[in-house]
Structure formats: structure tokens, C-alpha cells
Design a protein around this motif. Structure first.
Motif, PDB file in Angstrom:
ATOM      1  N   LEU A  21       0.839  -1.207   0.000  1.00 39.90           N
ATOM      2  CA  LEU A  21       0.000   0.000   0.000  1.00 39.90           C
ATOM      3  C   LEU A  21       0.870   1.252   0.000  1.00 39.90           C
ATOM      4  CD1 LEU A  21      -2.799  -0.897   2.577  1.00 39.90           C
ATOM      5  CD2 LEU A  21      -2.977  -0.829   0.096  1.00 39.90           C
ATOM      6  N   SER A  22       1.903   1.228   0.810  1.00 38.37           N
ATOM      7  CA  SER A  22       2.816   2.354   0.895  1.00 38.37           C
ATOM      8  C   SER A  22       3.481   2.628  -0.452  1.00 38.37           C
ATOM      9  CB  SER A  22       3.870   2.068   1.967  1.00 38.37           C
ATOM     10  OG  SER A  22       4.785   3.104   2.066  1.00 38.37           O
ATOM     11  N   GLU A  23       3.884   1.576  -1.147  1.00 39.41           N
ATOM     12  CA  GLU A  23       4.469   1.718  -2.482  1.00 39.41           C
ATOM     13  C   GLU A  23       3.439   2.268  -3.471  1.00 39.41           C
ATOM     14  OE1 GLU A  23       5.998  -2.079  -3.722  1.00 39.41           O
ATOM     15  OE2 GLU A  23       7.263  -2.249  -1.937  1.00 39.41           O
ATOM     16  N   LYS A  24       2.224   1.735  -3.400  1.00 40.12           N
ATOM     17  CA  LYS A  24       1.163   2.135  -4.328  1.00 40.12           C
ATOM     18  C   LYS A  24       0.881   3.632  -4.246  1.00 40.12           C
ATOM     19  CE  LYS A  24      -3.657   1.144  -5.470  1.00 40.12           C
ATOM     20  NZ  LYS A  24      -3.411   0.964  -6.876  1.00 40.12           N
ATOM     21  N   PHE A  25       0.796   4.153  -3.015  1.00 36.50           N
ATOM     22  CA  PHE A  25       0.438   5.551  -2.815  1.00 36.50           C
ATOM     23  C   PHE A  25       1.648   6.448  -2.562  1.00 36.50           C
ATOM     24  CE2 PHE A  25      -3.592   3.409  -1.625  1.00 36.50           C
ATOM     25  CZ  PHE A  25      -4.409   4.019  -2.561  1.00 36.50           C
ATOM     26  N   ASN A  26       2.837   5.853  -2.583  1.00 31.46           N
ATOM     27  CA  ASN A  26       4.065   6.608  -2.333  1.00 31.46           C
ATOM     28  C   ASN A  26       3.949   7.427  -1.043  1.00 31.46           C
ATOM     29  OD1 ASN A  26       6.691   7.414  -2.884  1.00 31.46           O
ATOM     30  ND2 ASN A  26       6.016   9.216  -4.032  1.00 31.46           N
ATOM     31  N   CYS A  27       3.601   6.733   0.033  1.00 35.02           N
ATOM     32  CA  CYS A  27       3.405   7.401   1.317  1.00 35.02           C
ATOM     33  C   CYS A  27       4.149   6.647   2.413  1.00 35.02           C
ATOM     34  CB  CYS A  27       1.926   7.501   1.650  1.00 35.02           C
ATOM     35  SG  CYS A  27       1.140   5.909   1.979  1.00 35.02           S
ATOM     36  N   LYS A  28       4.145   7.243   3.589  1.00 36.62           N
ATOM     37  CA  LYS A  28       4.830   6.672   4.732  1.00 36.62           C
ATOM     38  C   LYS A  28       4.055   5.480   5.291  1.00 36.62           C
ATOM     39  CE  LYS A  28       5.319   8.677   8.961  1.00 36.62           C
ATOM     40  NZ  LYS A  28       5.650   9.700   9.920  1.00 36.62           N
ATOM     41  N   CYS A  29       4.799   4.502   5.773  1.00 36.02           N
ATOM     42  CA  CYS A  29       4.235   3.325   6.427  1.00 36.02           C
ATOM     43  C   CYS A  29       4.903   3.218   7.798  1.00 36.02           C
ATOM     44  CB  CYS A  29       4.520   2.086   5.582  1.00 36.02           C
ATOM     45  SG  CYS A  29       3.891   0.557   6.282  1.00 36.02           S
ATOM     46  N   ASP A  30       4.103   3.047   8.832  1.00 38.12           N
ATOM     47  CA  ASP A  30       4.655   3.020  10.184  1.00 38.12           C
ATOM     48  C   ASP A  30       3.973   1.942  11.018  1.00 38.12           C
ATOM     49  OD1 ASP A  30       6.268   3.784  12.299  1.00 38.12           O
ATOM     50  OD2 ASP A  30       5.460   5.808  12.457  1.00 38.12           O
TER      51      ASP A  30
END
Length: 146
Positions: A21-30
Motif C-alpha cells: 500500500l505504501s508503495e502504491k500511494f508513495n506514502c509513509k508506512c509506520d
């Protein structure tokens, strides 16, 4: 885009989904509990595993603290024996503070003492399709992209 992905994992399934999901939306994952709290996110994906009788205390605490100053919408992805063991409970934890539950998605992975279970590629693709739907639902520019 104000979007973030959080995960709670004990067996690694949630990590696989959250990373994609983080790769898909180019966002932070924590990881939950996060190093930093959300801050006015429009959409937060929370991917969690629920194996056992109760929701993990760290996950419960995090969800209980979410309010509209941190996140407006939450989309849950549950990974459990049935895929739907705690969705109602986690939804109620965030809704009580005014956070909207944008959607929920279930991934059943049977796990027993003698059987580990595997995240199948169609389950992962289903989660990504759900995420795409949630993105389009919450962000106008994603709807325009189709």
C-alpha cells in the motif's frame, strides 16, 4: 496527498500488505504504536492482524486516541482466521471520536498451532483494489485519473 499507512503485525502478514500500500500511494508506512502520530490526514489505512481472543492492547490504545485532528477517514484491513473477527470493534473505537470509517476489507488466513497459513497473491491484489477504491473515494484527483 494526506494519506498514511499504519500496521500492527505479529506474524508478518500485515507488513506485506502495508508495504505494498505504501508503495502504491508513495506514502509513509509506520508500525503501531507509531513513532509519530497522524496530523490532519485525510485517509489512514490501518492493516492489522487479529489472532487470539482480544485486540492487542497497543492497537486498542492507538485507535482510541485517533480523533479528527489526526485523521478524518480510516480504512481498515483485517487479517485473521475469518477475516472479520474485530472489524466492528475497531470501527467503534475510532467512530466514538468522530473519525469516519471509509471502508473495511477482510483477508482470511487460517492460522493454527500446526498450520501457519499464507497470504495468497489474490488476497494481496484484492487488498490493493480495495485501497484503490478508497483512494478514489477520498481524493478527487485519483477519481479523475480513473
Amino acid at each position: 496527498m494526506k494519506l498514511q499507512v499504519f500496521l500492527y503485525t505479529e506474524y508478518g502478514y500485515a507488513q506485506l500488505v502495508a508495504d505494498r500500500l505504501s508503495e502504491k500511494f508513495n506514502c509513509k508506512c509506520d508500525q503501531i504504536p507509531p513513532a509519530y502520530q497522524c496530523d490532519e490526514e485525510k485517509l489512514v489505512f490501518i492493516v492489522y492482524e487479529k489472532y487470539g481472543h482480544t485486540i492487542n492492547e497497543k492497537l486498542q490504545d492507538y485507535l482510541s486516541e485517533l480523533d479528527t485532528s489526526k485523521a478524518l477517514n480510516v480504512a481498515f484491513i483485517e487479517i485473521s482466521n475469518t477475516g472479520n473477527e474485530a472489524l466492528d470493534e475497531v470501527s467503534k473505537l475510532v467512530e466514538k471520536n468522530g473519525v469516519n470509517v471509509s471502508g473495511t476489507y477482510s483477508i482470511p488466513i487460517k492460522r493454527t498451532l500446526f498450520h501457519k497459513g499464507n497470504l495468497m497473491s489474490d488476497q494481496l491484489e484484492g487488498a490493493l483494489a480495495f485501497a484503490d477504491e478508497q483512494g478514489k473515494k477520498n481524493f478527487e484527483f485519483l477519481r479523475r485519473q480513473g
